[in-house]
Design an enzyme around this catalytic site. Structure first.
Site, mmCIF file in Angstrom:
data_model
loop_
_atom_site.group_PDB
_atom_site.id
_atom_site.type_symbol
_atom_site.label_atom_id
_atom_site.label_comp_id
_atom_site.label_asym_id
_atom_site.label_seq_id
_atom_site.Cartn_x
_atom_site.Cartn_y
_atom_site.Cartn_z
ATOM 1 N N ARG A 166 0.792 -1.168 0.033
ATOM 2 C CA ARG A 166 -0.031 0.038 -0.023
ATOM 3 C C ARG A 166 0.853 1.304 -0.098
ATOM 4 O O ARG A 166 0.330 2.311 -0.438
ATOM 5 C CB ARG A 166 -0.906 0.022 1.209
ATOM 6 C CG ARG A 166 -1.992 -1.295 1.368
ATOM 7 C CD ARG A 166 -2.736 -1.286 -0.048
ATOM 8 N NE ARG A 166 -3.458 -0.002 -0.138
ATOM 9 C CZ ARG A 166 -4.606 0.317 0.418
ATOM 10 N NH1 ARG A 166 -5.258 -0.353 1.221
ATOM 11 N NH2 ARG A 166 -5.322 1.523 0.104
ATOM 12 N N SER A 191 7.701 -14.175 -9.259
ATOM 13 C CA SER A 191 6.638 -14.407 -9.797
ATOM 14 C C SER A 191 6.061 -16.127 -9.697
ATOM 15 O O SER A 191 6.707 -17.002 -10.188
ATOM 16 C CB SER A 191 6.681 -14.188 -11.326
ATOM 17 O OG SER A 191 5.569 -14.843 -12.011
ATOM 18 N N ARG A 198 -1.455 -22.238 -8.220
ATOM 19 C CA ARG A 198 -1.089 -21.505 -6.693
ATOM 20 C C ARG A 198 -2.286 -20.829 -6.276
ATOM 21 O O ARG A 198 -2.266 -20.310 -4.910
ATOM 22 C CB ARG A 198 -0.126 -20.510 -7.292
ATOM 23 C CG ARG A 198 -0.763 -19.216 -8.172
ATOM 24 C CD ARG A 198 0.205 -18.097 -8.276
ATOM 25 N NE ARG A 198 -0.546 -17.260 -9.305
ATOM 26 C CZ ARG A 198 -0.187 -16.065 -9.684
ATOM 27 N NH1 ARG A 198 1.089 -15.568 -9.131
ATOM 28 N NH2 ARG A 198 -0.661 -15.469 -10.595
ATOM 29 N N LEU A 256 14.549 8.093 1.256
ATOM 30 C CA LEU A 256 14.606 7.976 2.771
ATOM 31 C C LEU A 256 13.219 8.824 3.281
ATOM 32 O O LEU A 256 12.631 8.548 4.301
ATOM 33 C CB LEU A 256 15.708 8.790 3.084
ATOM 34 C CG LEU A 256 15.862 8.818 4.627
ATOM 35 C CD1 LEU A 256 16.048 7.262 5.213
ATOM 36 C CD2 LEU A 256 17.310 9.541 4.895
ATOM 37 N N ARG A 262 4.154 1.778 10.172
ATOM 38 C CA ARG A 262 4.341 0.607 10.367
ATOM 39 C C ARG A 262 5.028 0.196 11.593
ATOM 40 O O ARG A 262 5.125 -1.217 11.734
ATOM 41 C CB ARG A 262 4.880 -0.129 9.040
ATOM 42 C CG ARG A 262 3.968 0.067 7.824
ATOM 43 C CD ARG A 262 2.763 -0.384 7.825
ATOM 44 N NE ARG A 262 1.893 -0.305 6.594
ATOM 45 C CZ ARG A 262 0.490 -0.408 6.658
ATOM 46 N NH1 ARG A 262 -0.216 -1.122 7.556
ATOM 47 N NH2 ARG A 262 -0.005 -0.279 5.541
#
Ligand code: FAD
Length: 281
Positions: free
Chosen positions: A92, A102, A173, A190, A200
Site C-alpha cells: 500500500r 512470480s 497457486r 528516505l 508500520r
C-alpha cells in the site's frame, strides 16, 4: 559533489537480517546518506560544506520544518522475504518501486509463516483491528499453530500435485494461503521510508509488519544516522495534538487564561493516551 560512501552502510550490504520465523531483509544498495541530504539542501541555499555540527543542525532543521525534498535524494534498495499477508499491507506504500518473485514463472517454495506461541492472542476488545496484548495459554496456542500448519501442509500438497500433473503454475497457486512467503526487491527514498516506518512501527500496525519496520529502521540508521536521529526525535518520538487537545493542554498549564470547558469523555481518554504513549527514546 562527491559520490557518498557510508562505511557503516557498506558493512551491512548484503547481510540478511532475520525477521519472523523464515523472513529476512537485506540492504542491497544505497544512494547517498546524511552528506547527500546536506549537499542537496545547500544547493538550494547556495552554500558550501560546513562542519559536522552545522550539517547535523541543518538536517534537524530540515526534518523539523518538513523541508522534505533533500531526504528524497537518499535512496535505499532492500531484498525482503515476507509472508503474503504482510506484503499486502506493505504494498500500500505506493511511493516505492517493487519487483516481486512470480508464482506464474517459478514454483513457490514450501515456506509458510507460523506465529510463535507468544504471538497467538484473542481478538482485541479495544481495537477492531488488533489482537489482545496477552497471549492465550500455551495449550491453546499450540493447538492454533498446529491447525495453521495442517492447513498449510494440505494446501501445499495440493499445489505440488497440480503442478506435477502439468496444470499451469499460475492456476495451481491460487489456493495457497496468505501465510506463504514471497520475496521482493523494494526501493524507496528516505523521506517515504520515514513515512513507512512511522505507520508500520506504530503499535496500531500488525505485529508481523512491525517486526520488519523495526529492522528497516535499524538499517536506515546505518545509511543516514543523523537524519534518523532527527526523525526519531521529531516524528517517532513526537505526538500530534488536535486544536481541542491543545486547548486542554493550555488549560492545564494555565487554568486562569483557559478558554472553553475541560475536555471530557472519549476525547479526554484519547488525549491521556497520547500523553502516555510518547515513544521512549
Ligand atoms: C494501522 C493501519 C491500518 C490500516 N488499515 C487499512 C484498512 O483497513 N484498509 C485499507 O484499505 N488500508 C488500510 N491501511 C493502509 C493505509 O490506508 C495507507 O494506504 C497505507 O498506510 C499507505 O500510506 P500512505 O498512502 O501514506 O503511503 P504511500 O503510498 O507511500 O504515500 C506516501 C505519501 O505520498 C502521498 N502519495 C502517494 N501516492 C500519491 C499520489 N498518487 N498522488 C498524490 N500523493 C500521493 C501520500 O498521500 C502520502 O502522503 C492501514 C494502514 C495502517 C498503518
Amino acid at each position: 559533489m562527491a559520490h557518498c560512501v557510508v562505511p557503516a552502510a557498506e558493512e551491512i550490504l548484503d547481510r540478511a537480517y532475520p525477521v519472523l520465523d523464515k523472513g529476512f531483509i537485506r540492504l542491497v544498495d544505497y544512494l547517498g546518506g546524511d552528506d547527500r541530504i546536506v549537499q542537496a539542501a545547500r544547493v538550494s541555499f547556495g552554500q558550501g560544506t560546513k562542519s559536522f555540527r552545522e550539517d547535523a543542525a541543518l538536517i534537524d532543521h530540515l526534518l523539523r520544518n518538513e523541508h522534505t525534498s533533500p531526504f528524497e535524494q537518499v535512496v535505499l534498495t532492500f531484498h525482503v522475504k515476507l509472508p503474503i499477508f504482510v506484503a499486502r499491507q506493505w504494498i500500500r506504500h505506493r511511493t516505492a518501486r517493487v519487483n516481486e518473485i512470480s508464482g506464474r514463472y517459478s514454483v513457490m517454495k514450501d515456506e509458510f509463516y507460523l506465529p510463535g506461541r507468544p504471538d497467538v492472542a484473542l481478538q482485541s476488545r479495544d481495537s477492531k483491528q488488533g489482537r489482545a496484548s496477552e497471549p492465550v495459554d500455551e495449550g491453546t496456542a499450540e493447538a492454533v499453530i498446529a491447525r495453521l500448519e495442517t492447513g498449510q501442509k494440505a494446501a501445499y500438497a495440493d499445489y505440488t500435485s497440480l503442478v506435477e500433473s502439468g496444470i499451469a503454475r499460475e492456476l495451481a497457486r491460487i489456493d495457497l494461503p496468505l501465510s506463504l512467503y514471497t520475496e521482493w526487491y523494494w526501493q524507496i527514498d528516505l523521506h517515504n521510508l520515514f513515512r513507512f516506518i512511522t505507520l508500520r512501527i506504530d503499535p496500531h500496525a500488525q505485529k508481523e509488519i512491525r517486526a520488519y519496520a523495526e529492522v528497516i529502521l535499524e538499517m536506515a540508521r546505518k545509511v543516514a544516522p543523523v537524519a534518523c536521529q532527527s526523525f526519531e526525535e521529531h516524528i517517532l518520538g513526537g505526538v500530534r495534538f488536535s486544536a481541542a487537545e491543545m486547548r486542554e493542554i493550555r488549560r492545564r498549564l494555565d487554568p486562569v487564561a483557559a478558554s472553553g470547558g475541560p475536555l471530557t469523555g472519549k476525547a479526554l481518554e484519547r488525549l491521556e493516551e497520547k500523553l502516555r504513549s510518547g515513544r521512549q527514546l
